[in-house]
Enzyme design. Sequence first.
Site, PDB file in Angstrom:
ATOM      1  N   LEU A   1     -17.124 -13.635  -8.152  1.00 49.42           N
ATOM      2  CA  LEU A   1     -18.010 -14.802  -8.189  1.00 49.42           C
ATOM      3  C   LEU A   1     -17.268 -16.004  -8.760  1.00 49.42           C
ATOM      4  O   LEU A   1     -17.876 -16.913  -9.295  1.00 49.42           O
ATOM      5  CB  LEU A   1     -19.238 -14.507  -9.051  1.00 49.42           C
ATOM      6  CG  LEU A   1     -20.387 -13.736  -8.394  1.00 49.42           C
ATOM      7  CD1 LEU A   1     -21.522 -13.546  -9.385  1.00 49.42           C
ATOM      8  CD2 LEU A   1     -20.899 -14.444  -7.138  1.00 49.42           C
TER       9      LEU A   1
ATOM     10  N   VAL B   1       0.843  -1.211   0.000  1.00 45.81           N
ATOM     11  CA  VAL B   1       0.000   0.000   0.000  1.00 45.81           C
ATOM     12  C   VAL B   1       0.874   1.256   0.000  1.00 45.81           C
ATOM     13  O   VAL B   1       0.662   2.186  -0.793  1.00 45.81           O
ATOM     14  CB  VAL B   1      -0.960   0.008   1.221  1.00 45.81           C
ATOM     15  CG1 VAL B   1      -1.714   1.329   1.306  1.00 45.81           C
ATOM     16  CG2 VAL B   1      -1.956  -1.150   1.127  1.00 45.81           C
TER      17      VAL B   1
ATOM     18  N   CYS C   1      -5.320  -9.498   3.397  1.00 46.33           N
ATOM     19  CA  CYS C   1      -6.450  -8.673   3.869  1.00 46.33           C
ATOM     20  C   CYS C   1      -7.678  -9.452   4.309  1.00 46.33           C
ATOM     21  O   CYS C   1      -8.098  -9.341   5.463  1.00 46.33           O
ATOM     22  CB  CYS C   1      -6.843  -7.680   2.787  1.00 46.33           C
ATOM     23  SG  CYS C   1      -5.589  -6.441   2.513  1.00 46.33           S
TER      24      CYS C   1
ATOM     25  N   LYS D   1     -14.331   0.346   4.946  1.00 45.17           N
ATOM     26  CA  LYS D   1     -13.297  -0.593   4.507  1.00 45.17           C
ATOM     27  C   LYS D   1     -13.624  -2.029   4.946  1.00 45.17           C
ATOM     28  O   LYS D   1     -13.510  -2.979   4.172  1.00 45.17           O
ATOM     29  CB  LYS D   1     -11.941  -0.149   5.069  1.00 45.17           C
ATOM     30  CG  LYS D   1     -10.796  -1.094   4.808  1.00 45.17           C
ATOM     31  CD  LYS D   1     -10.493  -1.228   3.320  1.00 45.17           C
ATOM     32  CE  LYS D   1      -9.528  -2.349   3.035  1.00 45.17           C
ATOM     33  NZ  LYS D   1      -8.171  -1.935   2.868  1.00 45.17           N
TER      34      LYS D   1
ATOM     35  N   LYS E   1      -7.522 -11.564   7.650  1.00 43.93           N
ATOM     36  CA  LYS E   1      -7.327 -10.779   8.878  1.00 43.93           C
ATOM     37  C   LYS E   1      -8.470  -9.800   9.110  1.00 43.93           C
ATOM     38  O   LYS E   1      -8.909  -9.587  10.247  1.00 43.93           O
ATOM     39  CB  LYS E   1      -5.963 -10.081   8.870  1.00 43.93           C
ATOM     40  CG  LYS E   1      -5.933  -8.727   8.227  1.00 43.93           C
ATOM     41  CD  LYS E   1      -4.611  -8.027   8.427  1.00 43.93           C
ATOM     42  CE  LYS E   1      -4.507  -6.802   7.531  1.00 43.93           C
ATOM     43  NZ  LYS E   1      -5.390  -5.689   7.866  1.00 43.93           N
TER      44      LYS E   1
ATOM     45  N   LEU F   1      -7.029  -1.013  -2.831  1.00 48.08           N
ATOM     46  CA  LEU F   1      -6.266  -1.637  -3.906  1.00 48.08           C
ATOM     47  C   LEU F   1      -6.114  -3.139  -3.703  1.00 48.08           C
ATOM     48  O   LEU F   1      -6.092  -3.639  -2.583  1.00 48.08           O
ATOM     49  CB  LEU F   1      -4.889  -0.979  -4.048  1.00 48.08           C
ATOM     50  CG  LEU F   1      -3.914  -1.011  -2.882  1.00 48.08           C
ATOM     51  CD1 LEU F   1      -3.178  -2.330  -2.786  1.00 48.08           C
ATOM     52  CD2 LEU F   1      -2.912   0.113  -3.064  1.00 48.08           C
ATOM     53  N   ARG F   2      -6.049  -3.835  -4.830  1.00 46.94           N
ATOM     54  CA  ARG F   2      -5.812  -5.277  -4.799  1.00 46.94           C
ATOM     55  C   ARG F   2      -4.360  -5.538  -5.146  1.00 46.94           C
ATOM     56  O   ARG F   2      -3.816  -4.906  -6.053  1.00 46.94           O
ATOM     57  CB  ARG F   2      -6.682  -5.986  -5.851  1.00 46.94           C
ATOM     58  CG  ARG F   2      -8.154  -5.926  -5.594  1.00 46.94           C
ATOM     59  CD  ARG F   2      -8.923  -6.192  -6.877  1.00 46.94           C
ATOM     60  NE  ARG F   2      -8.580  -5.203  -7.894  1.00 46.94           N
ATOM     61  CZ  ARG F   2      -8.943  -5.277  -9.171  1.00 46.94           C
ATOM     62  NH1 ARG F   2      -9.644  -6.293  -9.599  1.00 46.94           N
ATOM     63  NH2 ARG F   2      -8.595  -4.332 -10.044  1.00 46.94           N
ATOM     64  N   GLU F   3      -3.745  -6.462  -4.451  1.00 46.56           N
ATOM     65  CA  GLU F   3      -2.391  -6.851  -4.837  1.00 46.56           C
ATOM     66  C   GLU F   3      -2.463  -7.438  -6.242  1.00 46.56           C
ATOM     67  O   GLU F   3      -3.457  -8.050  -6.620  1.00 46.56           O
ATOM     68  CB  GLU F   3      -1.834  -7.886  -3.863  1.00 46.56           C
ATOM     69  CG  GLU F   3      -1.428  -7.258  -2.564  1.00 46.56           C
ATOM     70  CD  GLU F   3      -0.734  -8.240  -1.640  1.00 46.56           C
ATOM     71  OE1 GLU F   3       0.004  -9.112  -2.128  1.00 46.56           O
ATOM     72  OE2 GLU F   3      -0.967  -8.136  -0.432  1.00 46.56           O
TER      73      GLU F   3
ATOM     74  N   ASP G   1      10.602   3.505   6.657  1.00 48.91           N
ATOM     75  CA  ASP G   1      10.315   2.142   7.109  1.00 48.91           C
ATOM     76  C   ASP G   1      11.360   1.763   8.147  1.00 48.91           C
ATOM     77  O   ASP G   1      12.494   2.238   8.085  1.00 48.91           O
ATOM     78  CB  ASP G   1      10.362   1.179   5.920  1.00 48.91           C
ATOM     79  CG  ASP G   1       9.603  -0.110   6.208  1.00 48.91           C
ATOM     80  OD1 ASP G   1       8.508  -0.307   5.644  1.00 48.91           O
ATOM     81  OD2 ASP G   1      10.108  -0.920   7.016  1.00 48.91           O
TER      82      ASP G   1
HETATM   83  C1  UDX Z   1      -8.485  -7.313  -1.200  1.00 51.33           C
HETATM   84  C2  UDX Z   1      -9.553  -6.337  -1.681  1.00 51.33           C
HETATM   85  O1  UDX Z   1     -10.027  -6.730  -2.975  1.00 51.33           O
HETATM   86  C3  UDX Z   1      -9.007  -4.922  -1.718  1.00 51.33           C
HETATM   87  O2  UDX Z   1     -10.039  -4.009  -2.088  1.00 51.33           O
HETATM   88  C4  UDX Z   1      -8.473  -4.559  -0.329  1.00 51.33           C
HETATM   89  O3  UDX Z   1      -7.903  -3.277  -0.345  1.00 51.33           O
HETATM   90  C5  UDX Z   1      -7.455  -5.587   0.125  1.00 51.33           C
HETATM   91  O4  UDX Z   1      -8.001  -6.902   0.063  1.00 51.33           O
HETATM   92  P1  UDX Z   1      -6.364  -8.543  -2.288  1.00 51.33           P
HETATM   93  O5  UDX Z   1      -6.288  -9.310  -1.007  1.00 51.33           O
HETATM   94  O6  UDX Z   1      -5.132  -7.944  -2.839  1.00 51.33           O
HETATM   95  O7  UDX Z   1      -7.426  -7.330  -2.149  1.00 51.33           O
HETATM   96  O8  UDX Z   1      -6.920  -9.537  -3.430  1.00 51.33           O
HETATM   97  P2  UDX Z   1      -8.338  -9.918  -4.049  1.00 51.33           P
HETATM   98  O9  UDX Z   1      -8.245  -9.791  -5.517  1.00 51.33           O
HETATM   99  O10 UDX Z   1      -9.446  -9.230  -3.398  1.00 51.33           O
HETATM  100  O11 UDX Z   1      -8.409 -11.477  -3.715  1.00 51.33           O
HETATM  101  C6  UDX Z   1      -8.495 -11.957  -2.383  1.00 51.33           C
HETATM  102  C7  UDX Z   1      -8.640 -13.471  -2.370  1.00 51.33           C
HETATM  103  O12 UDX Z   1      -9.903 -13.859  -2.884  1.00 51.33           O
HETATM  104  C8  UDX Z   1      -7.597 -14.191  -3.226  1.00 51.33           C
HETATM  105  O13 UDX Z   1      -7.146 -15.324  -2.518  1.00 51.33           O
HETATM  106  C9  UDX Z   1      -8.368 -14.609  -4.458  1.00 51.33           C
HETATM  107  O14 UDX Z   1      -7.844 -15.777  -5.046  1.00 51.33           O
HETATM  108  C10 UDX Z   1      -9.754 -14.850  -3.879  1.00 51.33           C
HETATM  109  N1  UDX Z   1     -10.838 -14.693  -4.866  1.00 51.33           N
HETATM  110  C11 UDX Z   1     -11.082 -13.469  -5.421  1.00 51.33           C
HETATM  111  C12 UDX Z   1     -11.627 -15.793  -5.194  1.00 51.33           C
HETATM  112  O15 UDX Z   1     -11.441 -16.904  -4.699  1.00 51.33           O
HETATM  113  N2  UDX Z   1     -12.659 -15.602  -6.082  1.00 51.33           N
HETATM  114  C13 UDX Z   1     -12.938 -14.383  -6.649  1.00 51.33           C
HETATM  115  O16 UDX Z   1     -13.907 -14.311  -7.419  1.00 51.33           O
HETATM  116  C14 UDX Z   1     -12.118 -13.296  -6.309  1.00 51.33           C
END
Ligand code: UDX
Length: 404
Positions: A240, A11, A250, A193, A253, A142-144, A30
């Site tokens: 989905l 982030v 994220c 959030k 936790k 944001l998503r990783e 950091d």
């Molecule tokens: C998430 C939120 O999307 C983001 O908005 C927030 O700021 C931080 O947490 P992130 O953890 O980076 O982001 O990844 P994300 O794309 O949301 O995926 C999270 C998990 O869900 C992954 O393990 C992914 O594989 C899983 N996932 C996601 C599914 O199993 N199915 C889906 O349809 C989407």
Amino acid sequence: MKIGIVGLGVVGLATGVVLAEQGHKIIGVDIDQNKVKGLECKRSPIYEPGLQEMLERYFHNFTFTTDYGLLFNTDLVFITVSTPTIDGKIYLGYVFDVAKRLRDVLKRNDAIVVIKSTVVPGTARKVKEIVKNDVVSNPEFLREGSAILDTKNPDRIVIGSENKEAGDLVENLWKFTNAPVIRATWEEAEMIKYAANSFLAVKISFINEIANVCEKLKDCDVTVIAKAIGMDKRISPYFLNAGIGWGGSCFPKDTQAIVSFARDLGEELKIVEAAIKVNNERIKRVVSMLKGFIKEGNVCVLGVAFKPNTDDTRESVALKLIKTLKSEGYKVVAYDPKAITNEAKMVGLDECIRIADVVIIATEWDEFKGLEEKLRGKFVIDGRRILDPSKMEKEKFKAVGLGE
Ligand code: UDX
């Protein structure tokens, strides 16, 4: 502006490079000396698409340091340190430590302190008591794997503030994104959030439960169900994708943190709790699919990262799967385009498939799409629904949410 960013994880770095691109001067702080040393040599500590390139291109706008003192004349300082869940509860120690350090360095400076870390409602209020400066809650969505893209093109900007002018300043900072802005109180911003992340986790667990039922039916494929319900605008097609479960830094936790936070207030978040429970049962189902093929032998796990386009393995379901398979006596080899682990022997993609009796797709990297031909002759379990079932050998193929 001169902007401080404390906490150089995904982030902090994504926020930093995007604001550096806008011409702001960034002081990145950091406590991890190695990380700072690497960044001083233009080396990104993590893999995130575009990050290394942006870091190099806008390096002239960056100062990296372990010294909080350099923040003394900043206009605003982002707090982007981690907020882990320890024993089921959010740990805010890092945020409060930063707040105390900022109180000491910002003594003669009215820099605005902006909280981007995910924190439970009430935290901004406590940070204000510590720092005394204006505090704005500006949660990150944001998503990783697409952190920079998401930072530049957010669906919305949330600004939680008590002081209107401080909120205006942060709103202006993000004006270039053209995203709609929600002005809120501190507590609302903090709650938004958690509500967003919990809802997304619930959505995935929901389709995963539907997938369980589909597996018991003849000629029933969850991807068809997801596609059709996703066309309903009220539902939307995103999040989905049925699979082996959600992981990452994220969702696990944050869902736990909000459940325990609510419980302390005397409220039960039953739906979020159920989503966690459903998620915890995903691996068991994959293992039972595997046992339908072989009781012992070599398993190749494709994908170690918690999702594609990242080398992050925090709370990775793929990694948990590897550990479970080992404890069940299977020999496990793994391949991932970016992530590494000591939990399994890491080999190249072709080697991984060659050694295996069973191949399990655990992360949906693009590289694994179109592997159908290469997998001929092997037992295959598609845990992320990226293979075309019609191209697979019927007796040797199982997939999440795919009926007999
Ligand atoms: C998430 C939120 O999307 C983001 O908005 C927030 O700021 C931080 O947490 P992130 O953890 O980076 O982001 O990844 P994300 O794309 O949301 O995926 C999270 C998990 O869900 C992954 O393990 C992914 O594989 C899983 N996932 C996601 C599914 O199993 N199915 C889906 O349809 C989407």
